[in-house]
Design an enzyme around this catalytic site. Sequence first.
Site, PDB file in Angstrom:
ATOM      1  N   ARG A 130       0.809  -1.205   0.000  1.00 29.99           N
ATOM      2  CA  ARG A 130       0.000   0.000   0.000  1.00 29.99           C
ATOM      3  C   ARG A 130       0.845   1.260   0.000  1.00 29.99           C
ATOM      4  O   ARG A 130       0.308   2.357  -0.006  1.00 29.99           O
ATOM      5  CB  ARG A 130      -0.845  -0.006   1.265  1.00 29.99           C
ATOM      6  CG  ARG A 130      -2.346  -0.101   1.052  1.00 29.99           C
ATOM      7  CD  ARG A 130      -2.959  -0.065   2.425  1.00 29.99           C
ATOM      8  NE  ARG A 130      -4.363   0.096   2.466  1.00 29.99           N
ATOM      9  CZ  ARG A 130      -5.258  -0.876   2.496  1.00 29.99           C
ATOM     10  NH1 ARG A 130      -4.867  -2.127   2.378  1.00 29.99           N
ATOM     11  NH2 ARG A 130      -6.533  -0.606   2.639  1.00 29.99           N
TER      12      ARG A 130
ATOM     13  N   ARG B  36     -17.712  -3.600  10.239  1.00 30.48           N
ATOM     14  CA  ARG B  36     -16.423  -2.904  10.283  1.00 30.48           C
ATOM     15  C   ARG B  36     -16.626  -1.435  10.610  1.00 30.48           C
ATOM     16  O   ARG B  36     -17.305  -0.732   9.874  1.00 30.48           O
ATOM     17  CB  ARG B  36     -15.716  -3.050   8.925  1.00 30.48           C
ATOM     18  CG  ARG B  36     -14.938  -4.337   8.802  1.00 30.48           C
ATOM     19  CD  ARG B  36     -14.263  -4.445   7.470  1.00 30.48           C
ATOM     20  NE  ARG B  36     -13.403  -3.303   7.153  1.00 30.48           N
ATOM     21  CZ  ARG B  36     -12.602  -3.259   6.101  1.00 30.48           C
ATOM     22  NH1 ARG B  36     -12.534  -4.275   5.294  1.00 30.48           N
ATOM     23  NH2 ARG B  36     -11.855  -2.195   5.888  1.00 30.48           N
TER      24      ARG B  36
ATOM     25  N   ARG C 161     -10.018   7.366   4.138  1.00 31.13           N
ATOM     26  CA  ARG C 161      -9.311   6.195   3.598  1.00 31.13           C
ATOM     27  C   ARG C 161      -9.006   6.382   2.119  1.00 31.13           C
ATOM     28  O   ARG C 161      -7.940   5.997   1.643  1.00 31.13           O
ATOM     29  CB  ARG C 161     -10.134   4.927   3.822  1.00 31.13           C
ATOM     30  CG  ARG C 161      -9.964   4.391   5.246  1.00 31.13           C
ATOM     31  CD  ARG C 161     -11.139   3.562   5.677  1.00 31.13           C
ATOM     32  NE  ARG C 161     -11.302   2.361   4.899  1.00 31.13           N
ATOM     33  CZ  ARG C 161     -12.473   1.726   4.752  1.00 31.13           C
ATOM     34  NH1 ARG C 161     -13.551   2.193   5.334  1.00 31.13           N
ATOM     35  NH2 ARG C 161     -12.536   0.630   4.038  1.00 31.13           N
TER      36      ARG C 161
END
Length: 190
Positions: free
Chosen positions: A89, A134, A146
């Site tokens: 990432r 979540r 995000r």
Amino acid sequence: MLNLVLFGPPGAGKGTQSEKLIAHYRLVHLSTGDLLRSEIREGTELGLRAKMLMDQGILVPDEVVIGMIENKLKEHQSAAGFIFDGFPRTVPQAEALDLLLAQYNTAITVMVALVVDEEELTKRLLIRGQSSGRPDDQNEELIRRRVQEYNNKTAPVAGYYESQDKYKAINGIGEIEEIFKSICEQIEAA
Ligand code: ADP
């Protein structure tokens, strides 16, 4: 060995396509998100530290996820190959992965990137949040954060694989089966 990086922003469909790819190619699935969530469930020290960041939509430190991947590669030395999902990432994670794989005389075969626009991503993640439990899927501001982390730190990873001529982009909007077919075509061509 077939070593695939499945790439794309949160909500792009990496988890869904991973399941189909594992069944089809008999690969070991390595999802750093899943590994971190299992650390959280087990209440480990690492899990506790990671949770604080994950709950804010921030990436956990590179050395943490690199260490987890290193352990998993060691555990599965006879695997036919791996699907890396949610990893690498950052560019340093991609560099570390190349070094780790080289120790086993192998390398990334191809990176397949699922392309989905931000409006569609937000919609999908909010729907997933209703059933996944979540916490990072349940709040629009967190989801935007995000996606921002993705744009700032993760998107450059595509350039890293492009410079190795391993980057393949696929439209991530449409029928799950159609998308799966396109991914398989890219894998066969690689
Ligand atoms: P998503 O569905 O958003 O793609 P994941 O399940 O892959 O999310 O990961 C959830 C969270 O776990 C991320 O927002 C991040 O905080 C952390 N995380 C997962 N993988 C990594 C990674 N390779 N590097 C840093 N942080 C990670």
